[in-house]
Design a protein around this motif. Sequence first.
Motif, PDB file in Angstrom:
ATOM      1  N   LYS B 112      44.186  38.144  42.093  1.00 58.76           N
ATOM      2  CA  LYS B 112      42.987  38.159  42.926  1.00 58.76           C
ATOM      3  C   LYS B 112      41.846  38.893  42.231  1.00 58.76           C
ATOM      4  CE  LYS B 112      45.044  37.746  47.522  1.00 58.76           C
ATOM      5  NZ  LYS B 112      45.017  38.275  48.888  1.00 58.76           N
ATOM      6  N   THR B 113      42.192  40.016  41.620  1.00 58.85           N
ATOM      7  CA  THR B 113      41.169  40.766  40.876  1.00 58.85           C
ATOM      8  C   THR B 113      40.591  39.907  39.756  1.00 58.85           C
ATOM      9  OG1 THR B 113      42.441  42.775  41.305  1.00 58.85           O
ATOM     10  CG2 THR B 113      40.708  42.897  39.638  1.00 58.85           C
ATOM     11  N   ALA B 116      38.469  37.144  41.141  1.00 57.15           N
ATOM     12  CA  ALA B 116      37.203  37.669  41.661  1.00 57.15           C
ATOM     13  C   ALA B 116      36.231  37.953  40.513  1.00 57.15           C
ATOM     14  CB  ALA B 116      37.468  38.930  42.462  1.00 57.15           C
ATOM     15  N   ASN B 117      36.763  38.551  39.436  1.00 62.78           N
ATOM     16  CA  ASN B 117      35.923  38.822  38.265  1.00 62.78           C
ATOM     17  C   ASN B 117      35.410  37.528  37.647  1.00 62.78           C
ATOM     18  OD1 ASN B 117      36.161  41.596  38.430  1.00 62.78           O
ATOM     19  ND2 ASN B 117      38.035  41.653  37.213  1.00 62.78           N
ATOM     20  N   LYS B 125      31.503  30.738  43.845  1.00 60.84           N
ATOM     21  CA  LYS B 125      32.068  31.361  45.031  1.00 60.84           C
ATOM     22  C   LYS B 125      33.518  30.952  45.301  1.00 60.84           C
ATOM     23  CE  LYS B 125      28.171  32.891  47.602  1.00 60.84           C
ATOM     24  NZ  LYS B 125      28.495  34.250  47.080  1.00 60.84           N
TER      25      LYS B 125
END
Lengths: 141, 141
Positions: B112-113, B116-117, B125
Amino acid sequence: MKKIIILYGLSLAALLFLMQWLQFGFIIRDMSLEFYLGVVAVVFTAVGVWAGLRLTNSKTKIILKTHFNFNEAEYTRLGISKRELEVLHLMAQGFSNQEIADKLFISLNTIKTHSANLFLKLEVKRRTQAVQRSKELMLIP
Amino acid sequence: MKKIIILYGLSLAALLFLMQWLQFGFIIRDMSLEFYLGVVAVVFTAVGVWAGLRLTNSKTKIILKTHFNFNEAEYTRLGISKRELEVLHLMAQGFSNQEIADKLFISLNTIKTHSANLFLKLEVKRRTQAVQRSKELMLIP
DNA sequence: CAAACAATCATACTTTTGGGTGATGGATAA
DNA sequence: TTATCCATCACCCAAAAGTATGATTGTTTG
Protein backbone atom coordinates in the motif's frame (compact mmCIF):
# COMPACT_ATOMS: atom_id res chain seq x y z
CA MET A 1 7.20 3.75 -52.27
CA LYS A 2 7.58 5.12 -55.78
CA LYS A 3 11.30 4.39 -55.61
CA ILE A 4 10.51 0.75 -55.06
CA ILE A 5 8.32 0.61 -58.14
CA ILE A 6 10.93 2.38 -60.25
CA LEU A 7 13.63 0.05 -59.00
CA TYR A 8 11.45 -2.91 -59.77
CA GLY A 9 10.86 -1.67 -63.31
CA LEU A 10 14.59 -1.19 -63.69
CA SER A 11 15.23 -4.76 -62.55
CA LEU A 12 12.83 -6.03 -65.20
CA ALA A 13 14.47 -3.91 -67.85
CA ALA A 14 17.88 -5.11 -66.73
CA LEU A 15 16.71 -8.68 -67.14
CA LEU A 16 15.60 -8.05 -70.69
CA PHE A 17 18.83 -6.32 -71.60
CA LEU A 18 20.80 -9.16 -70.07
CA MET A 19 18.86 -11.62 -72.18
CA GLN A 20 19.46 -9.58 -75.30
CA TRP A 21 23.14 -9.47 -74.56
CA LEU A 22 23.30 -13.18 -73.86
CA GLN A 23 21.86 -13.95 -77.26
CA PHE A 24 25.18 -12.80 -78.77
CA GLY A 25 27.07 -14.96 -76.38
CA PHE A 26 27.50 -18.67 -76.35
CA ILE A 27 26.06 -19.57 -72.98
CA ILE A 28 22.44 -19.32 -73.96
CA ARG A 29 22.32 -22.53 -75.89
CA ASP A 30 24.30 -24.62 -73.43
CA MET A 31 21.55 -24.62 -70.87
CA SER A 32 17.92 -25.48 -70.98
CA LEU A 33 15.10 -23.00 -70.97
CA GLU A 34 13.92 -24.41 -67.68
CA PHE A 35 17.16 -23.54 -66.04
CA TYR A 36 16.89 -19.91 -67.02
CA LEU A 37 13.29 -19.73 -65.96
CA GLY A 38 14.21 -21.25 -62.64
CA VAL A 39 16.96 -18.74 -62.06
CA VAL A 40 14.71 -15.86 -62.98
CA ALA A 41 11.99 -17.22 -60.72
CA VAL A 42 14.30 -17.46 -57.73
CA VAL A 43 15.87 -14.08 -58.33
CA PHE A 44 12.55 -12.34 -58.68
CA THR A 45 11.18 -14.09 -55.68
CA ALA A 46 14.01 -12.49 -53.75
CA VAL A 47 13.23 -9.16 -55.39
CA GLY A 48 9.59 -9.63 -54.42
CA VAL A 49 10.41 -10.39 -50.82
CA TRP A 50 12.66 -7.38 -50.63
CA ALA A 51 10.16 -5.06 -52.30
CA GLY A 52 7.30 -6.43 -50.24
CA LEU A 53 9.15 -5.81 -47.00
CA ARG A 54 10.18 -2.37 -48.10
CA LEU A 55 6.65 -1.44 -48.98
CA THR A 56 5.04 -2.76 -45.83
CA ASN A 57 7.66 -2.30 -43.14
CA SER A 58 6.96 1.33 -42.43
CA LYS A 59 3.25 0.85 -42.96
CA THR A 60 3.04 -2.13 -40.63
CA LYS A 61 4.34 -0.14 -37.70
CA ILE A 62 1.95 2.71 -38.29
CA ILE A 63 -0.92 0.33 -38.78
CA LEU A 64 -0.19 -1.40 -35.51
CA LYS A 65 -0.09 1.89 -33.68
CA THR A 66 -2.89 3.91 -35.18
CA HIS A 67 -5.20 1.46 -36.86
CA PHE A 68 -7.14 -0.60 -34.38
CA ASN A 69 -9.14 -3.54 -35.64
CA PHE A 70 -12.02 -4.30 -33.35
CA ASN A 71 -12.37 -8.02 -32.79
CA GLU A 72 -16.06 -8.46 -33.53
CA ALA A 73 -15.76 -12.24 -33.40
CA GLU A 74 -14.68 -12.28 -29.75
CA TYR A 75 -17.13 -9.54 -28.94
CA THR A 76 -20.09 -11.58 -30.10
CA ARG A 77 -18.64 -14.86 -28.87
CA LEU A 78 -18.41 -13.52 -25.32
CA GLY A 79 -21.88 -12.00 -25.58
CA ILE A 80 -20.81 -8.57 -24.43
CA SER A 81 -23.45 -5.88 -24.89
CA LYS A 82 -22.95 -2.39 -26.29
CA ARG A 83 -23.39 -0.75 -22.94
CA GLU A 84 -20.95 -3.10 -21.30
CA LEU A 85 -18.39 -2.30 -23.96
CA GLU A 86 -18.95 1.38 -23.28
CA VAL A 87 -18.29 0.84 -19.60
CA LEU A 88 -15.24 -1.22 -20.47
CA HIS A 89 -13.82 1.64 -22.50
CA LEU A 90 -14.18 4.12 -19.66
CA MET A 91 -12.82 1.55 -17.24
CA ALA A 92 -9.73 1.17 -19.42
CA GLN A 93 -9.26 4.92 -19.31
CA GLY A 94 -8.87 4.69 -15.55
CA PHE A 95 -12.21 6.12 -14.47
CA SER A 96 -13.84 5.02 -11.22
CA ASN A 97 -17.30 3.49 -11.24
CA GLN A 98 -18.70 6.74 -9.92
CA GLU A 99 -17.06 8.74 -12.69
CA ILE A 100 -18.35 6.32 -15.30
CA ALA A 101 -21.82 6.59 -13.82
CA ASP A 102 -21.65 10.37 -14.05
CA LYS A 103 -20.44 10.28 -17.63
CA LEU A 104 -23.18 7.93 -18.77
CA PHE A 105 -25.88 9.62 -16.64
CA ILE A 106 -26.80 6.38 -14.92
CA SER A 107 -26.55 5.16 -11.36
CA LEU A 108 -23.46 3.76 -9.70
CA ASN A 109 -25.32 0.53 -9.05
CA THR A 110 -25.90 0.07 -12.75
CA ILE A 111 -22.21 0.46 -13.43
CA LYS A 112 -21.54 -2.16 -10.82
CA THR A 113 -23.95 -4.53 -12.52
CA HIS A 114 -22.36 -3.90 -15.90
CA SER A 115 -18.86 -4.38 -14.58
CA ALA A 116 -19.82 -7.52 -12.72
CA ASN A 117 -21.30 -8.92 -15.93
CA LEU A 118 -18.16 -7.91 -17.81
CA PHE A 119 -15.94 -9.71 -15.32
CA LEU A 120 -18.06 -12.83 -15.71
CA LYS A 121 -17.88 -12.72 -19.48
CA LEU A 122 -14.21 -11.89 -19.59
CA GLU A 123 -13.53 -14.48 -16.88
CA VAL A 124 -11.59 -12.09 -14.68
CA LYS A 125 -11.81 -10.95 -11.09
CA ARG A 126 -10.63 -7.34 -11.17
CA ARG A 127 -10.99 -4.36 -13.44
CA THR A 128 -7.26 -4.24 -14.11
CA GLN A 129 -7.44 -7.77 -15.42
CA ALA A 130 -10.52 -6.91 -17.45
CA VAL A 131 -8.66 -4.07 -19.14
CA GLN A 132 -5.65 -6.27 -19.75
CA ARG A 133 -7.70 -9.12 -21.17
CA SER A 134 -9.92 -6.98 -23.37
CA LYS A 135 -6.82 -5.38 -24.85
CA GLU A 136 -5.41 -8.79 -25.64
CA LEU A 137 -8.69 -9.76 -27.25
CA MET A 138 -8.65 -6.54 -29.28
CA LEU A 139 -11.92 -5.36 -27.81
CA ILE A 140 -10.40 -2.03 -26.85
CA PRO A 141 -7.35 -0.20 -28.27
CA MET B 1 6.84 -21.11 -41.95
CA LYS B 2 7.70 -24.51 -43.35
CA LYS B 3 4.46 -24.49 -45.27
CA ILE B 4 5.57 -21.36 -47.06
CA ILE B 5 8.82 -22.98 -48.14
CA ILE B 6 7.02 -26.09 -49.30
CA LEU B 7 4.49 -24.03 -51.24
CA TYR B 8 7.29 -22.07 -52.80
CA GLY B 9 9.03 -25.24 -53.91
CA LEU B 10 5.76 -26.49 -55.36
CA SER B 11 5.35 -23.25 -57.32
CA LEU B 12 8.80 -23.72 -58.81
CA ALA B 13 8.05 -27.32 -59.69
CA ALA B 14 4.74 -26.28 -61.21
CA LEU B 15 6.55 -23.78 -63.37
CA LEU B 16 8.91 -26.42 -64.70
CA PHE B 17 6.10 -28.85 -65.42
CA LEU B 18 4.21 -26.12 -67.19
CA MET B 19 7.21 -25.41 -69.36
CA GLN B 20 7.64 -29.07 -70.15
CA TRP B 21 4.01 -29.29 -71.14
CA LEU B 22 4.21 -26.17 -73.27
CA GLN B 23 7.04 -27.62 -75.30
CA PHE B 24 4.55 -30.02 -76.84
CA GLY B 25 2.18 -27.20 -77.57
CA PHE B 26 2.38 -24.58 -80.22
CA ILE B 27 2.39 -21.42 -78.18
CA ILE B 28 6.02 -21.63 -77.18
CA ARG B 29 7.42 -20.54 -80.50
CA ASP B 30 4.96 -17.76 -81.12
CA MET B 31 6.35 -15.58 -78.43
CA SER B 32 9.80 -14.43 -77.57
CA LEU B 33 11.92 -15.78 -74.77
CA GLU B 34 11.92 -12.34 -73.20
CA PHE B 35 8.17 -12.42 -72.86
CA TYR B 36 8.21 -15.65 -70.91
CA LEU B 37 10.99 -14.49 -68.72
CA GLY B 38 9.07 -11.30 -68.04
CA VAL B 39 5.94 -13.21 -67.10
CA VAL B 40 7.87 -15.54 -64.82
CA ALA B 41 9.62 -12.56 -63.24
CA VAL B 42 6.37 -10.77 -62.48
CA VAL B 43 4.65 -13.88 -61.19
CA PHE B 44 7.50 -14.81 -58.90
CA THR B 45 7.81 -11.28 -57.67
CA ALA B 46 4.22 -11.60 -56.55
CA VAL B 47 5.02 -14.96 -54.96
CA GLY B 48 7.99 -13.35 -53.27
CA VAL B 49 5.96 -10.49 -51.88
CA TRP B 50 3.35 -12.88 -50.59
CA ALA B 51 5.86 -15.27 -49.05
CA GLY B 52 7.86 -12.42 -47.59
CA LEU B 53 4.83 -10.94 -45.91
CA ARG B 54 3.78 -14.32 -44.63
CA LEU B 55 7.15 -15.03 -43.17
CA THR B 56 7.64 -11.67 -41.51
CA ASN B 57 4.15 -10.64 -40.50
CA SER B 58 4.11 -12.73 -37.37
CA LYS B 59 7.72 -11.91 -36.66
CA THR B 60 7.16 -8.20 -36.98
CA LYS B 61 4.37 -8.28 -34.44
CA ILE B 62 6.40 -10.32 -32.01
CA ILE B 63 9.32 -7.97 -32.37
CA LEU B 64 7.09 -4.99 -31.74
CA LYS B 65 5.63 -6.71 -28.73
CA THR B 66 8.74 -8.15 -27.18
CA HIS B 67 11.05 -5.32 -28.03
CA PHE B 68 10.31 -2.80 -25.33
CA ASN B 69 12.48 0.22 -24.76
CA PHE B 70 12.41 1.16 -21.13
CA ASN B 71 12.21 4.91 -20.67
CA GLU B 72 15.02 5.42 -18.18
CA ALA B 73 14.76 9.20 -18.47
CA GLU B 74 11.20 9.33 -17.16
CA TYR B 75 11.99 6.67 -14.61
CA THR B 76 14.71 8.75 -13.00
CA ARG B 77 12.90 12.03 -13.56
CA LEU B 78 9.90 10.80 -11.58
CA GLY B 79 12.15 9.36 -8.90
CA ILE B 80 10.56 5.94 -8.94
CA SER B 81 12.46 3.30 -7.00
CA LYS B 82 13.25 -0.25 -8.12
CA ARG B 83 10.85 -1.76 -5.70
CA GLU B 84 8.09 0.58 -6.76
CA LEU B 85 8.67 -0.36 -10.37
CA GLU B 86 8.44 -4.00 -9.38
CA VAL B 87 5.10 -3.36 -7.73
CA LEU B 88 3.99 -1.40 -10.78
CA HIS B 89 4.75 -4.36 -13.00
CA LEU B 90 2.67 -6.74 -10.95
CA MET B 91 -0.08 -4.16 -10.69
CA ALA B 92 -0.17 -3.91 -14.47
CA GLN B 93 -0.55 -7.66 -14.64
CA GLY B 94 -3.81 -7.36 -12.74
CA PHE B 95 -2.67 -8.67 -9.37
CA SER B 96 -4.29 -7.45 -6.18
CA ASN B 97 -2.22 -5.80 -3.48
CA GLN B 98 -2.44 -8.97 -1.41
CA GLU B 99 -1.19 -11.09 -4.31
CA ILE B 100 1.67 -8.69 -4.92
CA ALA B 101 2.55 -8.82 -1.23
CA ASP B 102 2.63 -12.62 -1.34
CA LYS B 103 4.77 -12.65 -4.45
CA LEU B 104 7.33 -10.26 -3.02
CA PHE B 105 7.21 -11.80 0.49
CA ILE B 106 6.40 -8.50 2.11
CA SER B 107 3.39 -7.17 3.97
CA LEU B 108 0.21 -5.84 2.42
CA ASN B 109 0.81 -2.52 4.17
CA THR B 110 4.15 -2.17 2.43
CA ILE B 111 2.49 -2.67 -0.93
CA LYS B 112 0.00 0.00 0.00
CA THR B 113 2.83 2.37 0.84
CA HIS B 114 4.60 1.60 -2.42
CA SER B 115 1.46 2.04 -4.46
CA ALA B 116 0.57 5.27 -2.68
CA ASN B 117 4.05 6.60 -3.48
CA LEU B 118 3.66 5.46 -7.07
CA PHE B 119 0.36 7.28 -7.42
CA LEU B 120 1.98 10.43 -6.10
CA LYS B 121 4.90 10.19 -8.49
CA LEU B 122 2.76 9.28 -11.45
CA GLU B 123 0.23 11.93 -10.48
CA VAL B 124 -2.72 9.55 -10.61
CA LYS B 125 -5.43 8.51 -8.24
CA ARG B 126 -6.13 4.90 -9.08
CA ARG B 127 -4.12 1.83 -10.07
CA THR B 128 -5.84 1.61 -13.43
CA GLN B 129 -4.63 5.11 -14.21
CA ALA B 130 -1.18 4.25 -12.94
CA VAL B 131 -0.98 1.33 -15.33
CA GLN B 132 -2.25 3.43 -18.20
CA ARG B 133 0.13 6.28 -17.50
CA SER B 134 3.19 4.13 -16.96
CA LYS B 135 2.50 2.41 -20.26
CA GLU B 136 2.33 5.76 -21.99
CA LEU B 137 5.59 6.76 -20.36
CA MET B 138 7.15 3.47 -21.48
CA LEU B 139 7.91 2.42 -17.95
CA ILE B 140 6.21 -0.92 -18.46
CA PRO B 141 5.50 -2.87 -21.69
C1' DC C 1 29.32 11.24 10.51
C1' DA C 2 24.83 13.11 9.62
C1' DA C 3 21.36 13.75 6.25
C1' DA C 4 18.75 11.63 2.77
C1' DC C 5 16.60 7.95 1.00
C1' DA C 6 14.83 3.21 0.23
C1' DA C 7 12.37 -0.49 2.05
C1' DT C 8 9.91 -2.26 5.46
C1' DC C 9 5.74 -2.45 8.58
C1' DA C 10 1.81 -0.84 11.63
C1' DT C 11 -2.61 1.21 12.94
C1' DA C 12 -6.66 3.52 11.88
C1' DC C 13 -9.88 5.26 8.84
C1' DT C 14 -12.42 6.22 4.31
C1' DT C 15 -13.55 5.14 -0.26
C1' DT C 16 -13.97 2.06 -3.98
C1' DT C 17 -14.84 -2.18 -5.74
C1' DG C 18 -16.97 -6.52 -6.13
C1' DG C 19 -20.58 -10.35 -5.04
C1' DG C 20 -25.25 -11.73 -4.55
C1' DT C 21 -29.96 -11.13 -5.10
C1' DG C 22 -33.98 -9.26 -6.79
C1' DA C 23 -36.91 -6.16 -9.35
C1' DT C 24 -38.83 -3.34 -13.35
C1' DG C 25 -39.70 -1.63 -18.03
C1' DG C 26 -38.66 -2.07 -22.83
C1' DA C 27 -37.27 -4.31 -26.92
C1' DT C 28 -36.85 -8.36 -29.50
C1' DA C 29 -37.21 -13.00 -30.99
C1' DA C 30 -39.44 -17.66 -31.06
C1' DT D 1 -47.91 -13.54 -26.92
C1' DT D 2 -44.84 -15.49 -24.05
C1' DA D 3 -39.95 -15.89 -23.27
C1' DT D 4 -35.51 -13.86 -23.39
C1' DC D 5 -32.28 -10.36 -23.20
C1' DC D 6 -30.81 -5.67 -22.16
C1' DA D 7 -30.54 -1.75 -19.33
C1' DT D 8 -31.69 0.13 -15.40
C1' DC D 9 -31.67 0.49 -10.24
C1' DA D 10 -31.67 -0.87 -5.14
C1' DC D 11 -29.87 -2.98 -0.90
C1' DC D 12 -26.62 -5.36 1.73
C1' DC D 13 -22.40 -7.16 2.74
C1' DA D 14 -17.51 -8.18 2.20
C1' DA D 15 -13.16 -7.41 0.30
C1' DA D 16 -9.88 -4.56 -1.77
C1' DA D 17 -7.91 -0.23 -2.43
C1' DG D 18 -6.44 4.10 -0.97
C1' DT D 19 -5.13 7.95 2.69
C1' DA D 20 -2.65 9.61 6.58
C1' DT D 21 0.70 9.26 9.88
C1' DG D 22 4.47 7.50 12.17
C1' DA D 23 8.30 4.32 13.02
C1' DT D 24 12.48 1.24 12.21
C1' DT D 25 16.48 -0.37 9.71
C1' DG D 26 20.02 -0.27 6.36
C1' DT D 27 22.46 2.01 2.59
C1' DT D 28 24.35 5.76 0.32
C1' DT D 29 26.19 10.12 -0.26
C1' DG D 30 27.73 14.79 0.54
